[in-house]
Design an enzyme around this catalytic site. Structure first.
Site, PDB file in Angstrom:
ATOM      1  N   HIS A  68     -20.107  96.595 -28.332  1.00 33.91           N
ATOM      2  CA  HIS A  68     -20.220  97.834 -29.119  1.00 33.91           C
ATOM      3  C   HIS A  68     -19.970  97.530 -30.602  1.00 33.91           C
ATOM      4  CE1 HIS A  68     -20.707 102.182 -28.869  1.00 33.91           C
ATOM      5  NE2 HIS A  68     -19.682 102.361 -29.685  1.00 33.91           N
ATOM      6  N   SER A  86     -22.729 105.088 -32.615  1.00 33.36           N
ATOM      7  CA  SER A  86     -21.842 105.541 -31.549  1.00 33.36           C
ATOM      8  C   SER A  86     -21.826 107.078 -31.506  1.00 33.36           C
ATOM      9  CB  SER A  86     -20.449 104.930 -31.746  1.00 33.36           C
ATOM     10  OG  SER A  86     -19.659 105.051 -30.603  1.00 33.36           O
ATOM     11  N   ASP A 103     -22.346  95.954 -23.959  1.00 38.07           N
ATOM     12  CA  ASP A 103     -21.603  97.100 -24.493  1.00 38.07           C
ATOM     13  C   ASP A 103     -20.875  97.803 -23.347  1.00 38.07           C
ATOM     14  OD1 ASP A 103     -20.751  99.538 -25.634  1.00 38.07           O
ATOM     15  OD2 ASP A 103     -22.421  99.531 -27.050  1.00 38.07           O
TER      16      ASP A 103
END
Length: 200
Positions: free
Chosen positions: A185, A104, A154
């Site tokens: 995610h 991320s 996601d």
């Protein structure tokens, strides 16, 4: 004098083994992937910095003004600082190669280091990255190995931008693999297996 310090964890590896740098996601810290990295490469020196930016108490590696909207000046600052930090540690440990693993926000700063300093990382795993701008050409990435992992659902990282980032790395000559799962995610087993292969 340029600040190159982070709060971090470090485990010395075997002399001449790779340096494996782990970079956490928003709200994570230096412990998020530290133990995991030692399992991936027990011989490697493991380096895990904590992001030096706080977003409502959540640690990050650079500032943003909204979801997917980056403070480009601070991204440049964070990229330079992280590159300097990793280069210093790689030289001090005599690492044979430098590997990076980011998730991320950690994947985003790692991706930008690859773009701006293509000679630094030999192999990199970018888990759920989001690069919402057109990266500049980086021919120095030729021969590097890059893994991009993503979830088909996601909500943070559109599939179109994931595909565009993987294609960018291929266009620079990097050996690039793209690994998907059908979730969001979150990190799944196929991503872990792909990283085992990448860092073996």
């Amino acid at each position: 004098m340029t600040d190159t310090t982070y709060k971090h964890l470090m485990k010395e590896g075997v002399q001449g083994a790779p340096l494996l740098v782990t970079l956490h996601g928003t709200g994570g810290d230096e412990t998020q992937f530290f133990a995991f990295a030692t399992q991936l490469r027990p011989d490697a020196t493991i380096l895990s910095p904590r992001g030096d930016v706080s977003e409502h108490g959540a640690s990050r590696f650079f500032r943003r003004t909204g979801e997917g909207v980056y403070d480009m000046t601070d991204l440049a600052r964070g990229t330079q600082k992280l590159a300097n930090f990793v280069r210093e540690k790689a030289q001090a440990t005599g690492a044979s190669e430098v590997f990076g693993l980011g998730f991320s926000n950690g994947a985003n700063i790692l991706a930008n280091v690859l773009i701006e300093f293509p000679d630094l990382f030999d192999r990199a795993a970018l888990m759920h990255p989001l690069i919402p701008f057109q990266p500049k050409p980086a021919p120095g990435l030729a021969g590097r190995r890059v893994l991009v992992t993503a979830g088909e659902r996601d909500p943070i990282c559109p599939t179109s931008l994931t595909l565009a980032l993987a294609e960018y790395f291929r266009a620079q000559g990097a050996t690039t693999e793209l690994s998907w799962h059908n979730g969001g995610h979150d990190i799944r087993e196929n991503e872990i297996e792909a990283m085992r292969t990448l860092f073996a």
